[in-house]
Scaffold this motif. Structure first.
Motif, short mmCIF file in Angstrom:
data_model
loop_
_atom_site.label_atom_id
_atom_site.label_comp_id
_atom_site.label_asym_id
_atom_site.label_seq_id
_atom_site.Cartn_x
_atom_site.Cartn_y
_atom_site.Cartn_z
N ASN A 35 0.83 -1.21 0.00
CA ASN A 35 0.00 0.00 0.00
C ASN A 35 0.87 1.26 0.00
OD1 ASN A 35 -2.46 -1.25 -0.01
ND2 ASN A 35 -2.85 -1.02 2.19
N ALA A 36 1.91 1.24 0.80
CA ALA A 36 2.79 2.40 0.88
C ALA A 36 3.46 2.63 -0.47
CB ALA A 36 3.85 2.16 1.96
N ALA A 39 1.12 4.23 -2.75
CA ALA A 39 0.96 5.65 -2.41
C ALA A 39 2.13 6.48 -2.95
CB ALA A 39 0.84 5.81 -0.89
N LYS A 42 1.61 6.89 -6.64
CA LYS A 42 0.59 7.91 -6.92
C LYS A 42 1.17 9.31 -6.77
CE LYS A 42 -3.36 5.12 -5.50
NZ LYS A 42 -4.10 4.76 -4.28
N ASP A 75 5.25 6.24 5.06
CA ASP A 75 5.67 6.55 3.69
C ASP A 75 5.48 8.04 3.46
OD1 ASP A 75 3.02 7.17 2.21
OD2 ASP A 75 2.57 5.26 3.21
N ILE A 78 1.30 9.75 -1.31
CA ILE A 78 0.22 10.66 -1.63
C ILE A 78 -0.60 11.10 -0.40
CG2 ILE A 78 -1.48 8.85 -2.15
CD1 ILE A 78 -0.99 12.02 -4.25
N GLY A 79 -0.66 10.23 0.61
CA GLY A 79 -1.39 10.57 1.83
C GLY A 79 -2.90 10.52 1.66
N MET A 80 -3.60 10.68 2.78
CA MET A 80 -5.07 10.65 2.74
C MET A 80 -5.63 11.81 3.56
SD MET A 80 -5.92 6.59 3.24
CE MET A 80 -4.46 6.14 4.14
N ASN A 88 -11.64 4.97 2.41
CA ASN A 88 -10.71 3.86 2.09
C ASN A 88 -10.55 2.86 3.22
OD1 ASN A 88 -10.29 5.13 -0.31
ND2 ASN A 88 -8.37 6.11 0.32
N LEU A 89 -10.54 3.38 4.43
CA LEU A 89 -10.26 2.47 5.55
C LEU A 89 -11.52 2.10 6.33
CD1 LEU A 89 -6.91 4.00 6.88
CD2 LEU A 89 -7.30 2.43 4.97
N LYS A 94 -14.18 -1.33 -2.91
CA LYS A 94 -14.20 -1.69 -4.32
C LYS A 94 -15.18 -2.80 -4.67
CE LYS A 94 -10.61 1.00 -4.53
NZ LYS A 94 -9.34 0.49 -4.01
N GLY A 120 -4.98 -6.64 1.85
CA GLY A 120 -4.86 -5.21 2.08
C GLY A 120 -4.78 -4.81 3.54
N PHE A 121 -5.18 -3.59 3.73
CA PHE A 121 -5.02 -2.90 5.00
C PHE A 121 -5.55 -3.68 6.21
CE2 PHE A 121 -6.91 0.00 8.12
CZ PHE A 121 -5.77 0.64 8.56
N THR A 166 1.81 9.05 4.98
CA THR A 166 1.01 8.26 5.90
C THR A 166 1.90 7.51 6.88
OG1 THR A 166 -0.65 7.97 4.18
CG2 THR A 166 -0.75 6.43 6.02
N ASN A 321 -5.12 -6.93 -4.71
CA ASN A 321 -6.25 -6.25 -4.11
C ASN A 321 -7.38 -7.19 -3.74
OD1 ASN A 321 -8.39 -4.58 -3.66
ND2 ASN A 321 -7.62 -3.08 -5.12
N ILE A 322 -7.86 -7.03 -2.57
CA ILE A 322 -8.99 -7.83 -2.11
C ILE A 322 -10.21 -7.61 -2.99
CG2 ILE A 322 -9.75 -6.01 -0.54
CD1 ILE A 322 -10.77 -8.19 1.28
P1 ADP Z 1 -6.21 -1.95 -1.60
O1 ADP Z 1 -6.10 -3.36 -1.98
O2 ADP Z 1 -7.09 -1.12 -2.47
O3 ADP Z 1 -4.88 -1.33 -1.35
P2 ADP Z 1 -6.51 -1.66 1.20
O4 ADP Z 1 -7.57 -2.08 2.15
O5 ADP Z 1 -5.16 -2.17 1.43
O6 ADP Z 1 -7.02 -2.03 -0.24
O7 ADP Z 1 -6.45 -0.11 1.17
C1 ADP Z 1 -7.59 0.64 0.85
C2 ADP Z 1 -7.20 1.97 0.31
O8 ADP Z 1 -6.64 2.77 1.30
C3 ADP Z 1 -6.17 1.94 -0.79
O9 ADP Z 1 -6.73 1.67 -2.04
C4 ADP Z 1 -5.59 3.34 -0.72
O10 ADP Z 1 -6.40 4.24 -1.45
C5 ADP Z 1 -5.71 3.66 0.74
N1 ADP Z 1 -4.43 3.45 1.41
C6 ADP Z 1 -4.03 2.40 2.12
N2 ADP Z 1 -2.78 2.56 2.59
C7 ADP Z 1 -2.37 3.77 2.16
C8 ADP Z 1 -1.18 4.55 2.31
N3 ADP Z 1 -0.11 4.08 2.98
N4 ADP Z 1 -1.14 5.77 1.72
C9 ADP Z 1 -2.18 6.23 1.02
N5 ADP Z 1 -3.31 5.56 0.85
C10 ADP Z 1 -3.44 4.35 1.41
#
Ligand code: ADP
Length: 611
Positions: A35-36, A39, A42, A75, A78-80, A88-89, A94, A120-121, A166, A321-322
Motif C-alpha cells: 500500500n505504501a 501511495a 501515486k 511513507d 500521496i497521503g489521505m 478507504n479504511l 471496491k 490489504g489494510f 502516511t 487487491n482484495i
Molecule cells: P487496496 O487493496 O485497495 O490497497 P486496502 O484495504 O489495502 O485495499 O487499502 C484501501 C485503500 O486505502 C487503498 O486503495 C488506498 O487508497 C488507501 N491506502 C491504504 N494505505 C495507504 C497509504 N499508505 N497511503 C495512502 N493511501 C493508502
C-alpha cells in the motif's frame, strides 16, 4: 467526532482477520508495504503534472518500539485526507469485495487463500489490536488520524503531522499460547520478512535504527534490461536462489505484453534435484505481482510435466487487491499458465532443433518427467509433449525422436519397432533382435519402466503403429516365408505337440518362427502385456499380473534337428524341452521358475554328454 461503525461487510471481514483463521500472519507487512509503495507511485505520477507536488526521496520507513509494543510503517506518498480515510479504511470500497469475502467464508479451511491474493489494510488486525493511521494528503494543510481499537469501529480526528504521507502504527497484540506476536517487534525478523516478501519494491524500505539500513534490493534482476545482465548474473541468481552447485542448463528471460502482461525469468536446471521424484520436492517457481512477492511453489502457473522449471514470474495484471473477484484471479492464473507452458515448450523445441547436445543433456535429466507427462491423465497431454521425447535406437545407439525415426524409415516399413529390456546391452542380445536388424529396420530401445506404458497411450505416431519385437506376431515375413513355416509346423506336428504337453503349465503357445537367427528359441509375450510391463505392474501393485508366454522355436537351428532326431528315436525329450524353455526365459530377462530343478536337469544332461 463520534466513533463510526465499519460497514457490515467490512466488519465481517475484520472479524475473520482478527480471529486469524489464517496461519500466515506474516503477510500483513507485505500488504502494508505494498500500500505504501502504491501511495508513493501515486505521488510520483501526480508530481509529473502538478508542479505543487514534489517527489523527491520517496521511501518507506519502518520503526520498531519494543517497550511500547508498536511497529510503525511510514511513507511519504500521496497521503489521505479525512474523506479518504473514511472511504478507504472504513469500508471495503471496491467492487467484487463481496464475492471475495464469500469465497473466504466458504473456504475457511483453505489457509492459503490470503497468502495468494492479498487482503490489504485489514490484515493489520491479524497482528494488532489497535491501529493508528496518521496521514497528510499531498498538497493539503491538515493532517488527520484514524484509530480503530479491537475492530469495534474507528474514529477520525484532526492530528499533527509535519510531512506529507502516511504513518501507520500497529499496536502489536500480546503473546498467546499459540502465537508469539512479539516476533513482529524483532528487528531481525522484520528484516527477513521484508527481504522475503518485499525485496523488489521499487522504493527503499528503511529500518530506522541506530544505523538505519535499506532492507530491499529494489530492482529485481528480471526487471532489468536483458542487455544489462551478464550471464554470470543470471547464473548466480539461480544458484543462490536454488542452492544448486551447477549452473542452469538454460535461462529464459522474456517479457509478454498484451492480454496478460508479465516478465519471467525461467531456468532449466542442468541436473535433477536429488529429491525431484519424491514428494519432498518443492516446485521452484515464484509468483510476483509488480515486484511484490505473492507465493512460491506456484504450481498454478505451470503444468506438472514442466515442474522442473525454476524461476520467477512477475505479473503486471495480478492484483493483490482484495476487491478483485477470486474467480477472475483463477482465470488470470490459467492464462498465465498457458503462456508459460507455451514458452517452455517452444524453448525446448528450439533447443532440440538447434542445440542438440544441450537438449540431450536436458533429456537425460528430465526425460522421464516428460514421458510421465505423456502417460499421465490417459495421455491428455501427449500431443504437446510427444515430439520432445527421445529414444536411444539400434541405428547408432544415439537419441532419435519419433519424427526423425519415421522420416528415416525404410521403404516399405509399416511399423515403428521397439524392444524393451533392463538395459541397452541386454536388449541388443535378445535373440529376436538379429532378424529385425538384418531386415534393415531401426529398433527403439526402451529401458525406462514408463516407456511401454507411454507408447500404449500414444497409440500410434504419424499413422504408424508401434510394434514390439518381443510381442505376438511380428509379421516380418513375406507370404512365401510364412508358407514355409506353416509347412514345417505341419510336418513337425508330433514333436511340437509333445513339447507343448511338457510345457503346458508354462507357456500358452508354442510355435515355429522365422523371428530367430542364431538362437534356437525365444520367449515372446502376447499382444497386451509385455514381460517388462508385467514386472512393473507387479512391483507397483504387489499384484500378480501375468503376461501371456509364447515359446518360439527356430526350425532352422541345429538344435531343432537334433531334438527331432532324439524325439523320433527315443521319444523322451522332457529335459531338453524344459531346458530350452529355461534358456528362453533367461534371454527374455525373466528368472527361472525353479532353479533347483534347472540345475538337476543340466546335471543329468552333462553326465550324459560326458559318458
Ligand atoms: P487496496 O487493496 O485497495 O490497497 P486496502 O484495504 O489495502 O485495499 O487499502 C484501501 C485503500 O486505502 C487503498 O486503495 C488506498 O487508497 C488507501 N491506502 C491504504 N494505505 C495507504 C497509504 N499508505 N497511503 C495512502 N493511501 C493508502
Amino acid at each position: 467526532m463520534a466513533i463510526k461503525q465499519f460497514k457490515t461487510e467490512s466488519k465481517r471481514l475484520l472479524d475473520l482477520m482478527a480471529n486469524s483463521i489464517y496461519t500466515n500472519t506474516d503477510i500483513f507487512l507485505r500488504e502494508l508495504i505494498s500500500n505504501a509503495s502504491d501511495a508513493l507511485d501515486k505521488r510520483y505520477y501526480q508530481s509529473l503534472t502538478d508542479s505543487g507536488i514534489s517527489a523527491d526521496d520517496l521511501k518507506i520507513t519502518i520503526r520498531v518500539n519494543k517497550d511500547e509494543r508498536t511497529l510503525v510503517i511510514s511513507d511519504n506518498g500521496i497521503g489521505m485526507n479525512k474523506e479518504d480515510l473514511d472511504n478507504n479504511l472504513g469500508t471495503i470500497a471496491k467492487s467484487g469485495s463481496f464475492e471475495f469475502k464469500q469465497e473466504i467464508e466458504d473456504k475457511k479451511d483453505d489457509v492459503d487463500i490470503i497468502g495468494q491474493f492479498g487482503v490489504g489494510f485489514y490484515s493489520a488486525f491479524m497482528v494488532a489490536d489497535k491501529v493508528t493511521v496518521i496521514s497528510k494528503k499531498a498538497g493539503e494543510e491538515k493532517a488527520y488520524s484514524w484509530v480503530s481499537e479491537n475492530q469495534e469501529g474507528y474514529e477520525i480526528k484532526v492530528a499533527k503531522k509535519e510531512d506529507e504521507g502516511t504513518e501507520i502504527t500497529l499496536h502489536i497484540k500480546p503473546d498467546t499460547k499459540e502465537k508469539n506476536y512479539s516476533d513482529y517487534l524483532d528487528k531481525g525478523n522484520i528484516k527477513s520478512l521484508v527481504k522475503k516478501y518485499s525485496d523488489y519494491i521499487r522504493y527503499p524500505i528503511i529500518l530506522l535504527d541506530d544505523e538505519s539500513e535499506t532492507l530491499n534490493s529494489m530492482v529485481p534482476i528480471w526487471k532489468k534490461n536483458k542487455k544489462d545482465i551478464k550471464d554470470e548474473d543470471y547464473d548466480s541468481f539461480y544458484q543462490q536462489e536454488y542452492f544448486d552447485f551447477e549452473k542452469p542448463l538454460k535461462t529464459i528471460h522474456y517479457k509478454v505484453e498484451g492480454n496478460t502482461s508479465y516478465t519471467a525469468l525461467l531456468y532449466i536446471p542442468a541436473v535433477v534435484p536429488y529429491n525431484y521424484y519424491s514428494a519432498d520436492y518443492k516446485l521452484g517457481l515464484k509468483l510476483y505481482s509488480r515486484g511484490v512477492f505473492i507465493k512460491d511453489e506456484a504450481k498454478e502457473i505451470v503444468s506438472d510435466y514442466f515442474r522442473f522449471v525454476r524461476g520467477v514470474v512477475d505479473s503486471d495484471d495480478l492484483n493483490l487487491n482484495i476487491s478483485r473477484e477470486i474467480l477472475q484471479q483463477d482465470h488470470q492464473m490459467n492464462v498465465l499458465k498457458k503462456s508459460i507452458d507455451k514458452k517452455i515448450k517452444t524453448t525446448l523445441e528450439n533447443m532440440l532443433k538447434n542445440e542438440r547436445e544441450t537438449y540431450e543433456k536436458f533429456f537425460d535429466a528430465f526425460g522421464i518427467q516428460l514421458k510421465n507427462g505423456v502417460y499421465e491423465r490417459y495421455g491428455m497431454n501427449k500431443d504437446v509433449l510427444i515430439d520432445l521425447i527421445l529414444f536411444k535406437s539400434s541405428l547408432d545407439d544415439k537419441y532419435v525422436s519419433l519424427k526423425e525415426y519415421v522420416e528415416r524409415m525404410k521403404e516399405g516399413q509399416e511399423d515403428i519397432y521397439y524392444a524393451s529390456g533392463e538395459s541397452i546391452e541386454k536388449i541388443k542380445k535378445l535373440p529376436q533382435m538379429e532378424k529385425v536388424l538384418d531386415k534393415g529396420f531401426e529398433v527403439l530401445y526402451l529401458t525406462d519402466n514408463i516407456d511401454e506404458f507411454m507408447l500404449s497411450v500414444i497409440g500410434n505416431y504419424a499413422g504408424k503403429n508401434f510394434k514390439s519385437i518381443s510381442k505376438g506376431d511380428l509379421d516380418l515375413d513375406s507370404e512365401e516365408e510364412k508358407k514355409e513355416v506353416e509347412e514345417k509346423a505341419a510336418s513337425n506336428k508330433d514333436l511340437l505337440d509333445a513339447i507343448k504337453e511338457i510345457l503346458k503349465d508354462k507357456v500358452a503357445e508354442i510355435r515355429l518362427s522365422n523371428r530367430l537367427k542364431s538362437q534356437p528359441v525365444c520367449l515372446v509375450s502376447g499382444d497386451e502385456l509385455s514381460f517388462e510391463m508385467e514386472a512393473v505392474l507387479n512391483e507397483l501393485n504387489k499384484a500378480d499380473y501375468h503376461a501371456r508366454r509364447i515359446l518360439e522355436i527356430n526350425p532352422d537351428h541345429e538344435l531343432f534337428s537334433a531334438l527331432k532326431k532324439t524325439f523320433d528315436e527315443k521319444g523322451d525329450i522332457s529335459d531338453y524341452a524344459m531346458l530350452l524353455y529355461d534358456q528362453a526365459s533367461l534371454m527374455a530377462g525373466l528368472s527361472i521358475d525353479d532353479s533347483v530343478e534347472y540345475s538337476k536337469r543340466l546335471g543329468r544332461i552333462m553326465l550324459k554328454a560326458m559318458k
